[in-house]
Design an enzyme around this catalytic site. Structure first.
Site, PDB file in Angstrom:
ATOM      1  N   TRP A   1       0.828  -1.216   0.000  1.00 61.04           N
ATOM      2  CA  TRP A   1       0.000   0.000   0.000  1.00 61.04           C
ATOM      3  C   TRP A   1       0.854   1.254   0.000  1.00 61.04           C
ATOM      4  O   TRP A   1       0.523   2.241  -0.647  1.00 61.04           O
ATOM      5  CB  TRP A   1      -0.976  -0.016   1.167  1.00 61.04           C
ATOM      6  CG  TRP A   1      -1.932  -1.176   1.082  1.00 61.04           C
ATOM      7  CD1 TRP A   1      -2.042  -2.206   1.957  1.00 61.04           C
ATOM      8  CD2 TRP A   1      -2.873  -1.447   0.028  1.00 61.04           C
ATOM      9  NE1 TRP A   1      -2.996  -3.093   1.523  1.00 61.04           N
ATOM     10  CE2 TRP A   1      -3.519  -2.651   0.347  1.00 61.04           C
ATOM     11  CE3 TRP A   1      -3.222  -0.791  -1.150  1.00 61.04           C
ATOM     12  CZ2 TRP A   1      -4.509  -3.216  -0.466  1.00 61.04           C
ATOM     13  CZ3 TRP A   1      -4.201  -1.341  -1.971  1.00 61.04           C
ATOM     14  CH2 TRP A   1      -4.838  -2.542  -1.616  1.00 61.04           C
TER      15      TRP A   1
ATOM     16  N   ASP B   1      -1.726   6.780   6.449  1.00 67.60           N
ATOM     17  CA  ASP B   1      -2.713   5.815   5.980  1.00 67.60           C
ATOM     18  C   ASP B   1      -2.942   4.832   7.130  1.00 67.60           C
ATOM     19  O   ASP B   1      -2.089   4.008   7.430  1.00 67.60           O
ATOM     20  CB  ASP B   1      -2.190   5.086   4.737  1.00 67.60           C
ATOM     21  CG  ASP B   1      -3.126   3.989   4.249  1.00 67.60           C
ATOM     22  OD1 ASP B   1      -4.189   3.778   4.874  1.00 67.60           O
ATOM     23  OD2 ASP B   1      -2.793   3.332   3.235  1.00 67.60           O
TER      24      ASP B   1
ATOM     25  N   LYS C   1     -12.099  -1.987   6.796  1.00 68.38           N
ATOM     26  CA  LYS C   1     -11.277  -2.887   7.605  1.00 68.38           C
ATOM     27  C   LYS C   1     -11.632  -2.826   9.078  1.00 68.38           C
ATOM     28  O   LYS C   1     -11.849  -3.846   9.689  1.00 68.38           O
ATOM     29  CB  LYS C   1      -9.804  -2.601   7.362  1.00 68.38           C
ATOM     30  CG  LYS C   1      -9.363  -3.299   6.089  1.00 68.38           C
ATOM     31  CD  LYS C   1      -8.277  -2.646   5.363  1.00 68.38           C
ATOM     32  CE  LYS C   1      -8.071  -3.336   4.015  1.00 68.38           C
ATOM     33  NZ  LYS C   1      -7.427  -2.445   3.062  1.00 68.38           N
TER      34      LYS C   1
END
Ligand SMILES: *Cc1c(COP(=O)(O)O)cnc(C)c1O
Length: 355
Positions: free
Chosen positions: A101, A168, A192
């Site tokens: 990511w 993030d 999530k």
């Protein structure tokens, strides 16, 4: 049969949230209407959005310098919106490269300005968090990924930097108390640890905006979304509604308690991985994620068989990411310690048979 849900995302939510959300789908607030058939401009929905924003502010200890947005396009669109809104051509942003990511965020930033990867753990297949590095003072901002969902590493000590830090937090948001004021932007896809897929929470300190010279398309402009209170166009009403219910639940339980439970779950599973003759972790001990526990089996030929065995116990979602193989058990906030115990017990039984 009851399922033990270890999926990495979309992922487990508190049972009471799912029950309430199903009620809201049928008859929201006794209005005689479903949450998905009312106007986003209705008082009822506006109240949901405002409540969700306030919960985020409270849970992240944010003050009025921050605005909370619920946008679409996932964390993946934030990878692009952040440099679009913050980084001029010719300026440099610092990034910490800790996995898939982080690499995705770096790729997008390069479209807008210069990227300085101040440290990377690519040399050891992202199995640790780089520690001794400096962030040059002239960096426009410093971007980190607090939890690396695919490899299973987590930043427990946030870096200090003289420049604004952008985080993030998609996969470890609200997993422990965090003073959000040390960050200029915190963003997280809801699916999530916060709610249903479809919305991305962005908490943004307003003073970092307004320095880029380029023209920004309306839907990619954070200033527009702030001015319009996440209502420039139709927001993802259902996903925001589910996030709000989860945020309520988080507040009721309390983040200190959530952290305690998350530690207990992760400790139990890592303890078994360490002590079981069949399994091992390839992740540096101090950087092992509490949210996504990755591990491998020493007898590779038994990988498929172990997954099938755990299926028989009602366990779903422990197959590792397609880029890493092995196993990944995601232990998000809503997962109970009972589920972890079922997995641990299963690992022991399996090792007895095949050890
Ligand atoms: C899942 C994930 C993403 C991507 O999220 P989308 O909402 O699917 O775009 C980004 N960062 C991290 C840390 C993630 O876990």
């Amino acid at each position: 049969m009851k399922k033990y849900n270890f999926y990495a995302g979309p992922a487990i939510l508190p049972q009471e949230v799912i029950q309430e959300a199903s009620q809201g789908l049928l008859n929201f607030n006794n209005s005689g209407l479903s949450i998905i058939e009312i106007s986003h401009r209705s008082k009822d929905f506006e109240a949901v959005l405002e409540e969700a924003k306030q919960h985020v502010k409270d849970l992240l200890q944010l003050d009025d310098n921050y605005e909370v947005l619920f946008l679409q396009g996932g964390a993946s669109l934030a990878f692009c919106m952040i440099p679009y809104n913050l980084l001029n051509e010719g300026e440099t942003a610092a990034y910490l490269e800790t996995g898939v990511w982080a690499k995705g965020a770096i790729k997008e930033a390069k479209l807008f300005g210069n990227v300085n990867v101040v440290a990377s753990s690519a040399d050891k297949n992202f199995s640790y968090i780089p520690k001794n590095y400096t962030v040059p003072a002239e960096s426009k901002y410093f971007h980190i990924t607090t939890n690396n969902t695919i490899y299973g590493t987590e930043l427990f000590n946030y870096p200090k930097a003289s420049v604004p830090i952008v985080a993030d937090m998609s996969s470890d948001i609200f997993s422990r108390p965090v003073d959000g004021k040390q960050f200029a932007i915190i963003y997280a896809g809801a699916q999530k640890n916060m709610g249903a897929a479809g919305t991305t929470m962005v908490a943004i300190r307003k003073d970092i905006l307004g320095t880029v010279k380029r023209k920004i398309p309306t839907m990619l402009d954070y200033k527009v979304h702030i001015e319009k209170g996440s209502m420039n166009n139709t927001p993802c009403t259902f996903a925001i509604y589910v996030s709000n219910l989860t945020l309520r639940w988080l507040k009721k339980v309390g983040l200190e308690k959530i952290e305690q439970l998350n530690k207990a779950k992760a400790d139990a599973l890592y303890h078994e991985i360490e002590n079981n003759p069949l399994f091992e972790s390839v992740i540096a001990k101090e950087d092992r994620s509490r949210m996504n526990v990755t591990f491998v089996i020493k007898k590779k030929e038994l990988e498929e068989e172990f997954i099938n065995y755990t299926k028989g116990l009602g366990i779903v979602g422990i197959k590792g990411h397609r880029s890493t193989g092995g196993f990944r058990a995601s232990l998000y906030n809503a997962l109970t310690i009972d589920a972890v115990n079922v997995l641990v017990e299963g690992m022991r039984e399996f090792a007895k048979k095949h050890g």
